[in-house]
Design a protein around this motif. Structure first.
Motif, short mmCIF file in Angstrom:
data_model
loop_
_atom_site.label_atom_id
_atom_site.label_comp_id
_atom_site.label_asym_id
_atom_site.label_seq_id
_atom_site.Cartn_x
_atom_site.Cartn_y
_atom_site.Cartn_z
N UNK A 45 -6.17 3.00 -1.49
CA UNK A 45 -5.38 1.85 -1.04
C UNK A 45 -6.21 0.88 -0.19
N UNK A 46 -7.44 1.27 0.14
CA UNK A 46 -8.30 0.44 1.00
C UNK A 46 -8.55 -0.92 0.36
N UNK A 47 -8.84 -0.96 -0.93
CA UNK A 47 -9.10 -2.23 -1.61
C UNK A 47 -7.88 -3.15 -1.52
N UNK A 48 -6.69 -2.60 -1.64
CA UNK A 48 -5.46 -3.40 -1.55
C UNK A 48 -5.31 -4.02 -0.17
N UNK A 49 -5.48 -3.23 0.86
CA UNK A 49 -5.27 -3.76 2.21
C UNK A 49 -6.39 -4.73 2.58
N UNK A 76 0.86 -1.18 0.00
CA UNK A 76 0.00 0.00 0.00
C UNK A 76 0.90 1.23 0.00
N UNK A 77 0.40 2.30 -0.60
CA UNK A 77 1.19 3.52 -0.79
C UNK A 77 0.58 4.66 0.02
N UNK A 78 1.43 5.60 0.38
CA UNK A 78 1.04 6.70 1.25
C UNK A 78 1.32 8.04 0.58
N UNK A 79 0.60 9.06 1.07
CA UNK A 79 0.88 10.43 0.66
C UNK A 79 2.13 10.92 1.38
N UNK A 80 2.68 12.00 0.88
CA UNK A 80 3.87 12.60 1.48
C UNK A 80 3.60 12.97 2.94
N UNK A 81 4.52 12.59 3.81
CA UNK A 81 4.48 12.94 5.23
C UNK A 81 3.19 12.49 5.91
N UNK A 82 2.68 11.32 5.52
CA UNK A 82 1.43 10.81 6.08
C UNK A 82 1.54 9.33 6.36
N UNK A 83 0.82 8.91 7.42
CA UNK A 83 0.72 7.48 7.73
C UNK A 83 -0.72 7.00 7.65
#
Length: 175
Positions: free
Chosen positions: A84-88, A71-78
């Motif tokens: 990305x919900x479908x992936x997780x 799963x991938x994130x936005x800059x400076x975010x957790x």
């Protein structure tokens, strides 16, 4: 006197340029052509184009073990992004269908920021994914987390595409 020197230097430059350029031509003499021959022994045996790989040995994306997806994130975010919900959720479905499998969630960052900051951000990303999977019914005893920060980059470019690929969580099956 000065125009004489300038004229002499100009003529000298032109003559030396002509000499250098004239010496660069290639001479093709008759009978010196090289003919290519096909040597079947040099080519070696034919190999099939298909590769047989078991699902346990494949990596679909990043360093994530198949059939799970990173799963991938936005800059400076957790925070888990909406796209990305479908992936997780697919990862959770796989883990629930295979209760014997244990995983390590690896938090990664792009190289911007200090080493310490990126290690902390990678840990927050891994913990965020772990909590999300727990909420979907995966036992926390089957999951561990680690932060690589910026230590395990996939792409080394200094552009948004490279940075976006490095801001991720990988899901690795452990023994």
């Amino acid at each position: 006197m000065r125009t004489g020197k300038t004229f002499f230097l100009t003529v000298l430059l032109l003559v030396s340029t002509a000499f250098v350029l004239g010496g660069c031509g290639s001479k093709n003499q008759k009978g010196s052509e090289v003919t290519a021959t096909m040597d079947s022994e040099a080519m070696g045996p034919a190999e099939p184009l298909e590769t047989e790989v078991s699902p346990e040995d494949t990596i679909l994306e990043a360093r994530t073990s198949a059939p799970m997806l990173p799963i991938y994130f936005d800059f400076d975010s957790s925070a888990i992004r909406g796209d990305q919900v479908e992936r997780i959720e697919k990862n959770a479905d796989f883990l629930k269908a295979n209760p014997e499998i244990r995983i390590r969630i690896e938090g990664n960052c792009d190289p911007r920021g200090t080493r310490e900051y990126n290690l902390a951000l990678g840990e927050r990303r891994a913990q965020s994914a772990k909590k999300y999977l727990e909420n979907l019914g995966v036992s926390p005893d089957r999951m561990s987390t680690v932060s690589w920060g910026e230590e395990k980059l996939l792409l080394y470019g200094h552009d948004e595409l490279s940075w976006a690929q490095n801001r991720r969580d990988d899901f690795v099956i452990v023994d």
